[in-house]
Design an enzyme around this catalytic site. Structure first.
Site, PDB file in Angstrom:
ATOM      1  N   THR A  95       0.819  -1.201  -0.079  1.00 56.03           N
ATOM      2  CA  THR A  95      -0.052   0.119   0.059  1.00 56.03           C
ATOM      3  C   THR A  95       0.894   1.363  -0.032  1.00 56.03           C
ATOM      4  OG1 THR A  95      -1.834  -1.053   1.172  1.00 56.03           O
ATOM      5  CG2 THR A  95      -1.924   1.189   1.399  1.00 56.03           C
ATOM      6  N   LYS A 170      -7.344   1.533  -1.777  1.00 57.14           N
ATOM      7  CA  LYS A 170      -6.869   1.117  -0.684  1.00 57.14           C
ATOM      8  C   LYS A 170      -6.966   2.184   0.318  1.00 57.14           C
ATOM      9  CE  LYS A 170      -5.176  -1.686   2.354  1.00 57.14           C
ATOM     10  NZ  LYS A 170      -3.830  -2.407   2.117  1.00 57.14           N
ATOM     11  N   LYS A 238       1.043   4.733   8.259  1.00 54.25           N
ATOM     12  CA  LYS A 238       1.809   4.984   6.863  1.00 54.25           C
ATOM     13  C   LYS A 238       0.593   5.135   5.876  1.00 54.25           C
ATOM     14  CE  LYS A 238       2.827   1.643   4.619  1.00 54.25           C
ATOM     15  NZ  LYS A 238       2.125   1.201   3.691  1.00 54.25           N
TER      16      LYS A 238
END
Length: 284
Positions: A95, A170, A238
């Protein structure tokens, strides 16, 4: 198709094992070679580098932690690009962000290499069970070619659109995951303070209107006191950084997501980033 997997961590290891069972896995590579030992024992080739792996396969699947690591694997010394040939397909299943995906795709295109961004959701449990949800961006004809590979470890596989759309979806997904996890952690804290039977609390929270994927995946672990990761807190932090960067650019107020990011930042600052995302109560 001959498939190679780079990154044999929490997610990559079970994904690669499903590919082996499907007769598709030709090679693996992991920076820490010891993690590749189970595959070596199964007769799978353990590559010396990403370049070595790329020379031996038709499809490279990479799943490492963050964009700089992905870039190193792809374009660093002895990276995938060094072993690439026209017609190779590279799939980034980590990701990061749509920008990174487009950047990777452009650089690979110069080598005649096709690229898909295909992040996953479902955590370690989904990877082990071969039931991941996969969000894919890139050329549709390339997606169709790689679909049998995705089907080895995915249950819901959705073509989202051009390069970058997998990563975009995502980030949307991660916002919902983060906020559902906060809801779960705070609900459990109040339930314990009220002296409720936690088995019955779990029954209600996973069966009624509060039900969510986060509840189903992580509530059983939380109630057992098992804070090991199905997905690491540092990784969710993150992902939320990437999501909020987009929100700020689009001038979209997202106060709940901003709160989630602050909480997960505290997890990382306190050295708790390697714990599961359901361990958030540790910072309260």
């Amino acid at each position: 198709m001959r498939v190679g997997v780079i990154g044999l961590g929490i997610m990559g290891q079970p994904m690669a094992m499903h590919l082996h069972k499907a007769g598709l896995l030709a090679a693996v590579y992991n920076r820490t070679r010891a993690k590749a030992k189970p595959f070596e024992q199964l007769g799978v080739y353990v590559a010396d580098s990403p370049a070595d792996l790329a020379k031996r396969v038709d499809v490279v699947i990479e799943i490492v932690s963050d964009a700089p690591d992905v870039e190193q694997v792809f374009f660093g010394p002895s990276g995938v690009a060094e072993g690439a040939r026209p017609g190779l397909i590279v799939v980034d299943m980590s990701t990061n962000s749509p920008e990174w995906a487009m950047r990777f795709a452009e650089r690979f295109a110069q080598l005649g290499v096709e690229f898909l961004d295909a992040p996953v959701t479902g955590g370690q449990k989904g990877a082990v069970e071969g039931a991941l949800t996969i969000m894919v961006g890139g050329k549709e004809e390339v997606f169709k070619k790689v679909l049998p590979v995705f089907q080895a470890f995915g249950k819901q596989i959705v073509y989202m659109g051009p390069v970058g759309y997998g990563q975009a979806m995502k980030l949307v997904n991660q916002i919902a995951v983060a906020l559902n996890t906060i809801a779960m952690v705070e609900a459990v804290r109040l339930a314990k303070a009220l002296g409720l039977d936690m088995d019955k609390v779990a029954q209600i929270l996973t069966g009624g209107a509060a039900r969510s994927g986060s509840m189903e995946l992580y509530l059983p672990k939380l109630l057992k006191g098992d804070l090991t990761p199905g997905f690491k807190s540092a990784h969710l932090k993150k992902d939320l950084v990437y999501a909020l960067e987009y929100a700020h650019r689009a001038n979209l107020p997202m106060p709940a997501t901003a709160l989630a990011l602050e909480l997960y930042k505290k997890m990382v600052e306190r050295g708790l980033g390697e714990l599961g995302i359901h361990a958030l109560g540790e910072v309260y």
